[in-house]
Design a protein around this motif. Structure first.
Motif, PDB file in Angstrom:
ATOM      1  N   ASP A 150     -15.097  20.905 -12.718  1.00  0.00           N
ATOM      2  CA  ASP A 150     -13.735  21.199 -12.265  1.00  0.00           C
ATOM      3  C   ASP A 150     -13.770  22.122 -11.050  1.00  0.00           C
ATOM      4  OD1 ASP A 150     -12.835  19.757 -14.416  1.00  0.00           O
ATOM      5  OD2 ASP A 150     -12.449  21.515 -15.676  1.00  0.00           O
ATOM      6  N   GLN A 151     -13.102  21.700  -9.985  1.00  0.00           N
ATOM      7  CA  GLN A 151     -13.039  22.483  -8.746  1.00  0.00           C
ATOM      8  C   GLN A 151     -11.608  22.484  -8.215  1.00  0.00           C
ATOM      9  OE1 GLN A 151     -16.767  23.482  -6.876  1.00  0.00           O
ATOM     10  NE2 GLN A 151     -16.052  24.081  -8.900  1.00  0.00           N
ATOM     11  N   LEU A 152     -11.313  23.488  -7.393  1.00  0.00           N
ATOM     12  CA  LEU A 152      -9.978  23.650  -6.819  1.00  0.00           C
ATOM     13  C   LEU A 152      -9.904  23.013  -5.433  1.00  0.00           C
ATOM     14  CD1 LEU A 152      -9.429  27.390  -7.749  1.00  0.00           C
ATOM     15  CD2 LEU A 152      -8.348  25.424  -8.852  1.00  0.00           C
ATOM     16  N   TYR A 153      -8.763  22.366  -5.158  1.00  0.00           N
ATOM     17  CA  TYR A 153      -8.526  21.713  -3.869  1.00  0.00           C
ATOM     18  C   TYR A 153      -7.131  22.086  -3.376  1.00  0.00           C
ATOM     19  CZ  TYR A 153     -12.477  18.680  -5.115  1.00  0.00           C
ATOM     20  OH  TYR A 153     -13.715  18.198  -5.469  1.00  0.00           O
ATOM     21  N   SER A 154      -6.979  22.098  -2.065  1.00  0.00           N
ATOM     22  CA  SER A 154      -5.634  22.219  -1.485  1.00  0.00           C
ATOM     23  C   SER A 154      -5.079  20.828  -1.243  1.00  0.00           C
ATOM     24  CB  SER A 154      -5.678  23.011  -0.178  1.00  0.00           C
ATOM     25  OG  SER A 154      -6.428  22.305   0.804  1.00  0.00           O
ATOM     26  N   ALA A 155      -3.753  20.735  -1.238  1.00  0.00           N
ATOM     27  CA  ALA A 155      -3.051  19.485  -0.940  1.00  0.00           C
ATOM     28  C   ALA A 155      -1.990  19.787   0.101  1.00  0.00           C
ATOM     29  CB  ALA A 155      -2.420  18.905  -2.205  1.00  0.00           C
ATOM     30  N   THR A 156      -2.261  19.357   1.328  1.00  0.00           N
ATOM     31  CA  THR A 156      -1.334  19.604   2.435  1.00  0.00           C
ATOM     32  C   THR A 156      -0.458  18.372   2.624  1.00  0.00           C
ATOM     33  OG1 THR A 156      -3.000  20.986   3.503  1.00  0.00           O
ATOM     34  CG2 THR A 156      -1.142  20.243   4.861  1.00  0.00           C
ATOM     35  N   PRO A 157       0.864  18.524   2.495  1.00  0.00           N
ATOM     36  CA  PRO A 157       1.730  17.344   2.590  1.00  0.00           C
ATOM     37  C   PRO A 157       1.709  16.724   3.977  1.00  0.00           C
ATOM     38  CG  PRO A 157       3.044  19.354   2.475  1.00  0.00           C
ATOM     39  CD  PRO A 157       1.624  19.753   2.233  1.00  0.00           C
ATOM     40  N   ILE A 158       1.678  15.406   4.002  1.00  0.00           N
ATOM     41  CA  ILE A 158       1.813  14.658   5.248  1.00  0.00           C
ATOM     42  C   ILE A 158       3.288  14.344   5.420  1.00  0.00           C
ATOM     43  CG2 ILE A 158       1.231  12.503   6.425  1.00  0.00           C
ATOM     44  CD1 ILE A 158      -1.391  12.521   4.842  1.00  0.00           C
ATOM     45  N   ASN A 185       0.834  -1.201   0.000  1.00  0.00           N
ATOM     46  CA  ASN A 185       0.000   0.000   0.000  1.00  0.00           C
ATOM     47  C   ASN A 185       0.872   1.255   0.000  1.00  0.00           C
ATOM     48  OD1 ASN A 185      -2.347  -1.534   0.121  1.00  0.00           O
ATOM     49  ND2 ASN A 185      -2.390  -1.539   2.352  1.00  0.00           N
ATOM     50  N   GLN A 186       0.503   2.222  -0.842  1.00  0.00           N
ATOM     51  CA  GLN A 186       1.277   3.444  -0.930  1.00  0.00           C
ATOM     52  C   GLN A 186       1.012   4.342   0.268  1.00  0.00           C
ATOM     53  OE1 GLN A 186       1.170   5.387  -4.756  1.00  0.00           O
ATOM     54  NE2 GLN A 186       1.394   7.412  -3.851  1.00  0.00           N
ATOM     55  N   THR A 187       2.085   4.930   0.784  1.00  0.00           N
ATOM     56  CA  THR A 187       1.951   5.854   1.898  1.00  0.00           C
ATOM     57  C   THR A 187       1.222   7.113   1.435  1.00  0.00           C
ATOM     58  OG1 THR A 187       4.022   5.065   2.835  1.00  0.00           O
ATOM     59  CG2 THR A 187       3.214   7.188   3.629  1.00  0.00           C
ATOM     60  N   LYS A 188       0.281   7.560   2.225  1.00  0.00           N
ATOM     61  CA  LYS A 188      -0.482   8.766   1.899  1.00  0.00           C
ATOM     62  C   LYS A 188       0.444   9.972   1.916  1.00  0.00           C
ATOM     63  CE  LYS A 188      -4.572  11.316   3.517  1.00  0.00           C
ATOM     64  NZ  LYS A 188      -5.570  11.405   4.611  1.00  0.00           N
ATOM     65  N   MET A 189       0.446  10.722   0.808  1.00  0.00           N
ATOM     66  CA  MET A 189       1.360  11.847   0.662  1.00  0.00           C
ATOM     67  C   MET A 189       0.733  13.187   1.046  1.00  0.00           C
ATOM     68  SD  MET A 189       3.109  10.734  -2.985  1.00  0.00           S
ATOM     69  CE  MET A 189       4.124  12.225  -3.072  1.00  0.00           C
ATOM     70  N   PHE A 190      -0.582  13.317   0.845  1.00  0.00           N
ATOM     71  CA  PHE A 190      -1.241  14.610   1.068  1.00  0.00           C
ATOM     72  C   PHE A 190      -2.622  14.414   1.690  1.00  0.00           C
ATOM     73  CE2 PHE A 190       1.463  15.174  -2.676  1.00  0.00           C
ATOM     74  CZ  PHE A 190       2.138  16.343  -2.377  1.00  0.00           C
ATOM     75  N   ASP A 191      -3.050  15.415   2.431  1.00  0.00           N
ATOM     76  CA  ASP A 191      -4.461  15.581   2.780  1.00  0.00           C
ATOM     77  C   ASP A 191      -5.058  16.582   1.791  1.00  0.00           C
ATOM     78  OD1 ASP A 191      -4.800  13.899   5.007  1.00  0.00           O
ATOM     79  OD2 ASP A 191      -3.845  15.369   6.317  1.00  0.00           O
ATOM     80  N   GLU A 192      -6.317  16.364   1.378  1.00  0.00           N
ATOM     81  CA  GLU A 192      -6.944  17.292   0.431  1.00  0.00           C
ATOM     82  C   GLU A 192      -8.145  17.973   1.065  1.00  0.00           C
ATOM     83  OE1 GLU A 192     -10.094  16.897  -1.021  1.00  0.00           O
ATOM     84  OE2 GLU A 192     -10.575  14.931  -0.198  1.00  0.00           O
ATOM     85  N   LYS A 193      -8.444  19.172   0.556  1.00  0.00           N
ATOM     86  CA  LYS A 193      -9.605  19.922   1.030  1.00  0.00           C
ATOM     87  C   LYS A 193     -10.117  20.798  -0.107  1.00  0.00           C
ATOM     88  CE  LYS A 193     -11.108  23.258   4.528  1.00  0.00           C
ATOM     89  NZ  LYS A 193     -10.667  24.164   5.627  1.00  0.00           N
ATOM     90  N   LYS A 194     -11.400  20.747  -0.322  1.00  0.00           N
ATOM     91  CA  LYS A 194     -12.010  21.583  -1.359  1.00  0.00           C
ATOM     92  C   LYS A 194     -11.987  23.044  -0.905  1.00  0.00           C
ATOM     93  CE  LYS A 194     -16.211  21.762  -4.181  1.00  0.00           C
ATOM     94  NZ  LYS A 194     -17.554  21.177  -4.362  1.00  0.00           N
ATOM     95  N   LEU A 195     -11.607  23.950  -1.806  1.00  0.00           N
ATOM     96  CA  LEU A 195     -11.465  25.351  -1.437  1.00  0.00           C
ATOM     97  C   LEU A 195     -12.797  26.090  -1.453  1.00  0.00           C
ATOM     98  CD1 LEU A 195      -8.223  26.377  -3.396  1.00  0.00           C
ATOM     99  CD2 LEU A 195      -8.436  25.420  -1.103  1.00  0.00           C
ATOM    100  N   ASP A 196     -12.916  27.043  -0.557  1.00  0.00           N
ATOM    101  CA  ASP A 196     -14.121  27.882  -0.497  1.00  0.00           C
ATOM    102  C   ASP A 196     -14.210  28.848  -1.682  1.00  0.00           C
ATOM    103  OD1 ASP A 196     -14.842  26.687   1.873  1.00  0.00           O
ATOM    104  OD2 ASP A 196     -13.856  28.211   3.113  1.00  0.00           O
ATOM    105  N   ILE A 197     -13.098  29.016  -2.371  1.00  0.00           N
ATOM    106  CA  ILE A 197     -13.042  29.991  -3.468  1.00  0.00           C
ATOM    107  C   ILE A 197     -13.749  29.482  -4.723  1.00  0.00           C
ATOM    108  CG2 ILE A 197     -10.900  29.244  -4.593  1.00  0.00           C
ATOM    109  CD1 ILE A 197     -10.008  32.183  -4.527  1.00  0.00           C
ATOM    110  N   ASN A 198     -14.161  28.218  -4.717  1.00  0.00           N
ATOM    111  CA  ASN A 198     -14.822  27.626  -5.883  1.00  0.00           C
ATOM    112  C   ASN A 198     -16.202  28.224  -6.126  1.00  0.00           C
ATOM    113  OD1 ASN A 198     -13.078  25.398  -6.917  1.00  0.00           O
ATOM    114  ND2 ASN A 198     -13.246  24.678  -4.801  1.00  0.00           N
ATOM    115  N   ASP A 199     -16.631  28.154  -7.366  1.00  0.00           N
ATOM    116  CA  ASP A 199     -18.033  28.368  -7.734  1.00  0.00           C
ATOM    117  C   ASP A 199     -18.608  26.980  -7.976  1.00  0.00           C
ATOM    118  OD1 ASP A 199     -20.368  28.676  -9.577  1.00  0.00           O
ATOM    119  OD2 ASP A 199     -19.880  30.804  -9.355  1.00  0.00           O
ATOM    120  N   GLU A 200     -19.650  26.624  -7.256  1.00  0.00           N
ATOM    121  CA  GLU A 200     -20.167  25.258  -7.296  1.00  0.00           C
ATOM    122  C   GLU A 200     -20.687  24.862  -8.680  1.00  0.00           C
ATOM    123  OE1 GLU A 200     -20.010  22.897  -4.930  1.00  0.00           O
ATOM    124  OE2 GLU A 200     -18.855  24.322  -3.732  1.00  0.00           O
TER     125      GLU A 200
END
Length: 448
Positions: A271-279, A1-16
């Motif tokens: 298409d929506q924008l997400y952040s990727a926070t490195p673990i 199993n691959q080690t998780k590299m990032f946590d993701e979060k959908k940005l508030d700046i998106n237009d739904e």
């Protein structure tokens, strides 16, 4: 199993409802992205969304964003974006349509259509305003040239094109930036990056890691995001879940100084924008080799120990003598490697804040510690006022066991001593107990 590299979060700046993608964060906290949210624009027939514009917002210290505003100096009535911005924030390379330029299209006479291409454009910022917009001489109306990325020093431009000479589909290329909107000869990045499928949306970090998207590699489905270290020449690696999904995941960028990444995905249907926070994690790559010849020692036993010398796990080296462990950031570890016919040994892993650590576990053939009148071991220590064999002592004594297995006629005399605390008689008794414990350990390993 691959080690998780990032946590993701959908940005508030998106237009739904409307598409947003291709985000890039510069060191001056400007956040650039492309979006179809301008409903005052006419819609594009392929998906009935408005034509794409480029937007900018301010990235705040708490991770929030200001209200995005269109970059009116750049946007036209055609599709504009995505963009790449140089480290000083004053030069932008961006995708646009060839229709902006005179007669830069081909005609489909049968269907009465004008067929345009994606082109690359360059703009510079003066007194806070973008201007001096020029098409790049790399453009050609017979193929597309777009989706740029720029190196940290501004000297190498990466872009995507289906021009001749590629691996198939869209490929990622690079070209030297010579100045004054002149460039060298485009170079295809080759099959380390490109595939017969579509390879797209490059982004180069300040540390030389290239993130890109591809549908021509094994992944989770559709476009997946991959990373390759161009400086080290490693293989491309899928960044894994949760950044990648069964839908299109693309346009990954990463700001090294702020340790935050951004990517785009249509996993929700648009298409929506997400952040990727490195673990934070460390990949310890252990290579077990013969110290004299450098030959890989397949099937060697490799244990990893924590800071208290407790064995966490033991694995067997592959045919290349390689074992990989995923470990925590900012913690020290020890690697213990052993192989039949070789002197086992320990190798430290210092505290590291992320990335890869290469451990060259070179083992000497056991014959080298067998001398004419002695077997040369490192000092074996006992705990104060005790005679039991510690884990560290056992690891050292295993060298003696290996030497005696290789030399069945060998006879060993064991001596032990103490420090000068306690009476002479007490210390003599303790020394004898330690010597006997040593002998018993060797016997327990099958030495008669």
């Amino acid at each position: 199993n691959q080690t998780k590299m990032f946590d993701e979060k959908k940005l508030d700046i998106n237009d739904e409802k409307y598409s947003s993608f291709g985000a890039v964060l510069t060191d001056d906290n400007n956040f650039y992205f492309t979006s179809a949210r301008n409903t005052a624009r006419k819609t594009y027939g392929a998906n009935e969304q408005p034509y794409l514009d480029m937007y900018m917002a301010t990235y705040n210290a708490d991770g929030s964003f200001s209200e995005p505003t269109p970059i009116s100096d750049i946007n036209t009535k055609w599709h504009d974006g995505p963009a790449a911005v140089t480290a000083d924030g004053n030069t932008m390379y961006f995708s646009g349509e060839s229709f902006k330029e005179s007669k830069q299209f081909e005609r489909d006479k049968d269907n009465n259509l004008k067929l345009g291409q994606i082109y690359l454009f360059k703009a510079t910022k003066t007194d806070g305003k973008w201007g001096n917009i020029q098409p790049l001489p790399l453009n050609d109306k017979t193929y597309s040239t777009g989706n740029p990325a720029i190196s940290a020093d501004g000297k190498t431009l990466y872009f995507v094109s289906n021009r001749p000479g590629g691996q198939g589909g869209n490929d990622i290329w690079k070209v030297e930036v010579k100045g004054n909107n002149t460039y060298g000869e485009p170079q295809n990045l080759g099959d380390k990056v490109n595939t017969p499928g579509n390879d797209n949306f490059p982004y180069l970090t300040t540390e030389g890691k290239l993130y890109f998207s591809s549908d021509g590699r094994k992944g989770f489905g559709a476009l997946d995001i991959f990373v390759i270290d161009l400086a080290k020449g490693t293989e491309a690696k899928n960044v894994g879940l949760p950044v990648n999904s069964g839908q299109d995941d693309f346009a990954f960028s990463f700001n090294d100084s702020k340790e935050i990444g951004f990517f785009s995905s249509n996993r929700t249907g648009v298409d929506q924008l997400y952040s990727a926070t490195p673990i934070c994690g460390v990949e310890a790559i252990v290579m077990v080799r013969d110290a004299n010849t450098g030959k890989p020692l397949a099937s060697a036993k490799v244990a990893i120990l924590d800071e208290r010398n407790n064995v966490i796990e033991t694995r067997t080296a592959d045919t290349n003598g390689k074992v990989t462990y995923s470990v925590d950031c900012d913690r020290a570890y020890t690697i213990q490697a052993s192989m039949s016919g070789y002197e086992n040994n320990s190798f430290p892993i210092a505290k590291t804040h992320g990335g890869e650590v290469n451990v060259m576990a070179d083992l000497r053939p056991i014959v080298e510690i067998v001398k004419e009148i002695e077997v040369v071991l490192n000092d074996i220590f006992f705990e104060f006022d005790k005679s039991n064999i510690t884990k560290e002592a056992a690891f050292e004594l295993d060298k003696l066991v290996e030497a005696m297995n290789n030399n069945p006629e060998m006879v060993i005399m064991v001596k032990a001593h103490t420090d000068n605390r306690g009476s002479a008689q007490y210390n003599m008794n303790l020394s004898n107990k330690r010597a006997k414990a040593t002998v018993q350990y060797v016997i327990s390993k099958g030495i008669a």
